[in-house]
Write a protein that holds these residues in place. Sequence first.
Motif, PDB file in Angstrom:
ATOM      1  N   SER A  10      -6.830  -0.899 -10.498  1.00  0.00           N
ATOM      2  CA  SER A  10      -6.317  -1.584 -11.675  1.00  0.00           C
ATOM      3  C   SER A  10      -6.084  -0.537 -12.756  1.00  0.00           C
ATOM      4  O   SER A  10      -6.755   0.499 -12.795  1.00  0.00           O
ATOM      5  CB  SER A  10      -7.350  -2.601 -12.154  1.00  0.00           C
ATOM      6  N   ALA A  11      -5.160  -0.826 -13.652  1.00  0.00           N
ATOM      7  CA  ALA A  11      -4.944   0.063 -14.789  1.00  0.00           C
ATOM      8  C   ALA A  11      -6.154   0.047 -15.721  1.00  0.00           C
ATOM      9  O   ALA A  11      -6.253   0.885 -16.629  1.00  0.00           O
ATOM     10  CB  ALA A  11      -3.679  -0.329 -15.540  1.00  0.00           C
ATOM     11  N   ALA A  12      -7.102  -0.876 -15.498  1.00  0.00           N
ATOM     12  CA  ALA A  12      -8.332  -0.924 -16.290  1.00  0.00           C
ATOM     13  C   ALA A  12      -9.252   0.258 -15.963  1.00  0.00           C
ATOM     14  O   ALA A  12     -10.165   0.556 -16.729  1.00  0.00           O
ATOM     15  CB  ALA A  12      -9.062  -2.237 -16.050  1.00  0.00           C
ATOM     16  N   LEU A  13      -9.016   0.909 -14.834  1.00  0.00           N
ATOM     17  CA  LEU A  13      -9.779   2.107 -14.500  1.00  0.00           C
ATOM     18  C   LEU A  13      -9.478   3.151 -15.570  1.00  0.00           C
ATOM     19  O   LEU A  13      -8.316   3.326 -15.956  1.00  0.00           O
ATOM     20  CB  LEU A  13      -9.356   2.626 -13.120  1.00  0.00           C
ATOM     21  N   PRO A  14     -10.494   3.840 -16.088  1.00  0.00           N
ATOM     22  CA  PRO A  14     -10.220   4.844 -17.122  1.00  0.00           C
ATOM     23  C   PRO A  14      -9.180   5.866 -16.659  1.00  0.00           C
ATOM     24  O   PRO A  14      -9.186   6.294 -15.502  1.00  0.00           O
ATOM     25  CB  PRO A  14     -11.580   5.507 -17.343  1.00  0.00           C
ATOM     26  N   LYS A  15      -8.293   6.223 -17.571  1.00  0.00           N
ATOM     27  CA  LYS A  15      -7.223   7.181 -17.263  1.00  0.00           C
ATOM     28  C   LYS A  15      -7.794   8.472 -16.688  1.00  0.00           C
ATOM     29  O   LYS A  15      -7.204   9.069 -15.788  1.00  0.00           O
ATOM     30  CB  LYS A  15      -6.376   7.472 -18.495  1.00  0.00           C
ATOM     31  N   ASP A  28      -9.323  -0.842  -2.098  1.00  0.00           N
ATOM     32  CA  ASP A  28      -9.342  -1.521  -3.390  1.00  0.00           C
ATOM     33  C   ASP A  28     -10.522  -0.984  -4.196  1.00  0.00           C
ATOM     34  O   ASP A  28     -11.672  -1.215  -3.846  1.00  0.00           O
ATOM     35  CB  ASP A  28      -9.465  -3.030  -3.139  1.00  0.00           C
ATOM     36  N   VAL A  29     -10.225  -0.266  -5.267  1.00  0.00           N
ATOM     37  CA  VAL A  29     -11.258   0.284  -6.139  1.00  0.00           C
ATOM     38  C   VAL A  29     -11.391  -0.661  -7.325  1.00  0.00           C
ATOM     39  O   VAL A  29     -10.487  -0.765  -8.149  1.00  0.00           O
ATOM     40  CB  VAL A  29     -10.904   1.711  -6.602  1.00  0.00           C
ATOM     41  N   GLU A  30     -12.520  -1.363  -7.394  1.00  0.00           N
ATOM     42  CA  GLU A  30     -12.729  -2.404  -8.399  1.00  0.00           C
ATOM     43  C   GLU A  30     -13.641  -1.929  -9.525  1.00  0.00           C
ATOM     44  O   GLU A  30     -14.678  -1.324  -9.275  1.00  0.00           O
ATOM     45  CB  GLU A  30     -13.329  -3.656  -7.751  1.00  0.00           C
ATOM     46  N   VAL A  31     -13.244  -2.262 -10.755  1.00  0.00           N
ATOM     47  CA  VAL A  31     -14.046  -1.909 -11.926  1.00  0.00           C
ATOM     48  C   VAL A  31     -14.648  -3.129 -12.602  1.00  0.00           C
ATOM     49  O   VAL A  31     -15.590  -3.004 -13.369  1.00  0.00           O
ATOM     50  CB  VAL A  31     -13.230  -1.095 -12.961  1.00  0.00           C
ATOM     51  N   GLY A  32     -14.114  -4.302 -12.345  1.00  0.00           N
ATOM     52  CA  GLY A  32     -14.608  -5.522 -12.974  1.00  0.00           C
ATOM     53  C   GLY A  32     -15.659  -6.210 -12.131  1.00  0.00           C
ATOM     54  O   GLY A  32     -15.906  -5.828 -10.990  1.00  0.00           O
ATOM     55  N   TRP A  87      -2.593  15.388  -0.031  1.00  0.00           N
ATOM     56  CA  TRP A  87      -2.971  14.688   1.197  1.00  0.00           C
ATOM     57  C   TRP A  87      -1.814  13.806   1.621  1.00  0.00           C
ATOM     58  O   TRP A  87      -1.544  12.780   1.007  1.00  0.00           O
ATOM     59  CB  TRP A  87      -4.192  13.808   0.978  1.00  0.00           C
ATOM     60  N   ASP A  88      -1.145  14.179   2.690  1.00  0.00           N
ATOM     61  CA  ASP A  88      -0.037  13.354   3.201  1.00  0.00           C
ATOM     62  C   ASP A  88      -0.521  11.986   3.663  1.00  0.00           C
ATOM     63  O   ASP A  88       0.247  11.032   3.683  1.00  0.00           O
ATOM     64  CB  ASP A  88       0.661  14.056   4.371  1.00  0.00           C
ATOM     65  N   GLU A  89      -1.782  11.899   4.036  1.00  0.00           N
ATOM     66  CA  GLU A  89      -2.324  10.662   4.595  1.00  0.00           C
ATOM     67  C   GLU A  89      -2.700   9.622   3.553  1.00  0.00           C
ATOM     68  O   GLU A  89      -3.143   8.531   3.893  1.00  0.00           O
ATOM     69  CB  GLU A  89      -3.585  10.973   5.427  1.00  0.00           C
ATOM     70  N   VAL A  90      -2.543   9.937   2.252  1.00  0.00           N
ATOM     71  CA  VAL A  90      -3.029   9.042   1.198  1.00  0.00           C
ATOM     72  C   VAL A  90      -1.948   8.784   0.156  1.00  0.00           C
ATOM     73  O   VAL A  90      -1.286   9.709  -0.310  1.00  0.00           O
ATOM     74  CB  VAL A  90      -4.278   9.647   0.505  1.00  0.00           C
ATOM     75  N   GLY A  91      -1.797   7.506  -0.211  1.00  0.00           N
ATOM     76  CA  GLY A  91      -0.945   7.097  -1.323  1.00  0.00           C
ATOM     77  C   GLY A  91      -1.821   6.480  -2.403  1.00  0.00           C
ATOM     78  O   GLY A  91      -3.001   6.206  -2.171  1.00  0.00           O
ATOM     79  N   TYR A  92      -1.240   6.236  -3.586  1.00  0.00           N
ATOM     80  CA  TYR A  92      -2.036   5.715  -4.699  1.00  0.00           C
ATOM     81  C   TYR A  92      -1.193   4.763  -5.543  1.00  0.00           C
ATOM     82  O   TYR A  92      -0.165   5.154  -6.085  1.00  0.00           O
ATOM     83  CB  TYR A  92      -2.555   6.873  -5.547  1.00  0.00           C
ATOM     84  N   LEU A  93      -1.637   3.517  -5.618  1.00  0.00           N
ATOM     85  CA  LEU A  93      -0.950   2.469  -6.365  1.00  0.00           C
ATOM     86  C   LEU A  93      -1.847   1.971  -7.493  1.00  0.00           C
ATOM     87  O   LEU A  93      -3.011   1.636  -7.262  1.00  0.00           O
ATOM     88  CB  LEU A  93      -0.618   1.299  -5.427  1.00  0.00           C
ATOM     89  N   VAL A  94      -1.298   1.934  -8.717  1.00  0.00           N
ATOM     90  CA  VAL A  94      -2.023   1.384  -9.861  1.00  0.00           C
ATOM     91  C   VAL A  94      -1.371   0.066 -10.245  1.00  0.00           C
ATOM     92  O   VAL A  94      -0.160   0.012 -10.486  1.00  0.00           O
ATOM     93  CB  VAL A  94      -2.027   2.358 -11.060  1.00  0.00           C
ATOM     94  N   VAL A  95      -2.171  -0.976 -10.268  1.00  0.00           N
ATOM     95  CA  VAL A  95      -1.698  -2.310 -10.630  1.00  0.00           C
ATOM     96  C   VAL A  95      -1.978  -2.531 -12.111  1.00  0.00           C
ATOM     97  O   VAL A  95      -3.131  -2.486 -12.537  1.00  0.00           O
ATOM     98  CB  VAL A  95      -2.373  -3.397  -9.770  1.00  0.00           C
ATOM     99  N   THR A  96      -0.917  -2.744 -12.870  1.00  0.00           N
ATOM    100  CA  THR A  96      -1.046  -2.918 -14.317  1.00  0.00           C
ATOM    101  C   THR A  96      -1.208  -4.379 -14.710  1.00  0.00           C
ATOM    102  O   THR A  96      -1.813  -4.677 -15.738  1.00  0.00           O
ATOM    103  CB  THR A  96       0.173  -2.322 -15.048  1.00  0.00           C
ATOM    104  N   ALA A 128       7.662  -9.113 -12.345  1.00  0.00           N
ATOM    105  CA  ALA A 128       6.660  -8.478 -11.499  1.00  0.00           C
ATOM    106  C   ALA A 128       6.937  -6.988 -11.300  1.00  0.00           C
ATOM    107  O   ALA A 128       6.019  -6.230 -10.997  1.00  0.00           O
ATOM    108  CB  ALA A 128       6.591  -9.176 -10.151  1.00  0.00           C
ATOM    109  N   ALA A 129       8.172  -6.562 -11.495  1.00  0.00           N
ATOM    110  CA  ALA A 129       8.527  -5.158 -11.266  1.00  0.00           C
ATOM    111  C   ALA A 129       7.778  -4.207 -12.202  1.00  0.00           C
ATOM    112  O   ALA A 129       7.683  -3.021 -11.916  1.00  0.00           O
ATOM    113  CB  ALA A 129      10.035  -4.959 -11.406  1.00  0.00           C
ATOM    114  N   GLN A 130       7.247  -4.736 -13.282  1.00  0.00           N
ATOM    115  CA  GLN A 130       6.470  -3.919 -14.211  1.00  0.00           C
ATOM    116  C   GLN A 130       4.967  -4.021 -13.946  1.00  0.00           C
ATOM    117  O   GLN A 130       4.176  -3.462 -14.688  1.00  0.00           O
ATOM    118  CB  GLN A 130       6.760  -4.375 -15.650  1.00  0.00           C
ATOM    119  N   SER A 131       4.578  -4.736 -12.899  1.00  0.00           N
ATOM    120  CA  SER A 131       3.171  -5.054 -12.684  1.00  0.00           C
ATOM    121  C   SER A 131       2.401  -4.040 -11.831  1.00  0.00           C
ATOM    122  O   SER A 131       1.181  -4.145 -11.718  1.00  0.00           O
ATOM    123  CB  SER A 131       3.039  -6.443 -12.085  1.00  0.00           C
ATOM    124  N   ALA A 132       3.067  -3.085 -11.246  1.00  0.00           N
ATOM    125  CA  ALA A 132       2.391  -2.057 -10.447  1.00  0.00           C
ATOM    126  C   ALA A 132       3.292  -0.832 -10.354  1.00  0.00           C
ATOM    127  O   ALA A 132       4.516  -0.959 -10.384  1.00  0.00           O
ATOM    128  CB  ALA A 132       2.065  -2.575  -9.057  1.00  0.00           C
TER     129      ALA A 132
END
Length: 153
Positions: A25-30, A93-97, A43-52, A4-8
């Motif tokens: 998701s990593a499915a979001l275009p680069k 949660d930004v969804e593309v599917g 923005w200190d108030e915002v973080g960003y996580l990509v789930v692969t 799982a350590a490689q999953s996000a």
Amino acid sequence: MHAAAQSAVWVKEPSSDAGVIIVTSAALPKYMIDKLHLAIEHWDEVGYLVVTQSNTLMLDWLQGSGQTFETSASPSYASHLLRGVSKGSYLLDVEVGPEPSLSWLGSVRGHSLRVVKLRETMGSNNAMDNQVEGVLSMVRALVKNVLLERCVL
């Protein structure tokens, strides 16, 4: 947790002041991942996580379901990733599917979750720029809510 350590991966790790975590998701275009990252970079108030690998991450969490980072000798990787995110923060949660694949993340540590569903046709950069702006508009609104709740505004 090893698989799982490689999953996000954190594109932008949250600061202690983070009130919103964008999760895609990593499915979001680069192109869109890069545009979002560039827009929130300061923005200190915002973080960003990509789930692969959403399924791997979710299965790891379900195997340790009911165990928090504090109570488990081997917490899930999702719990590990979100451990520093304050309880009052939102996950966006930004969804593309067609089906939501990341909304379960709100249950990992009890964060409030909002979902932005992107249109499936993202061909041109102009169309993707418009969708990025839609996401950023939601981020701004959520950051404002968090700052109001914290009595900063």
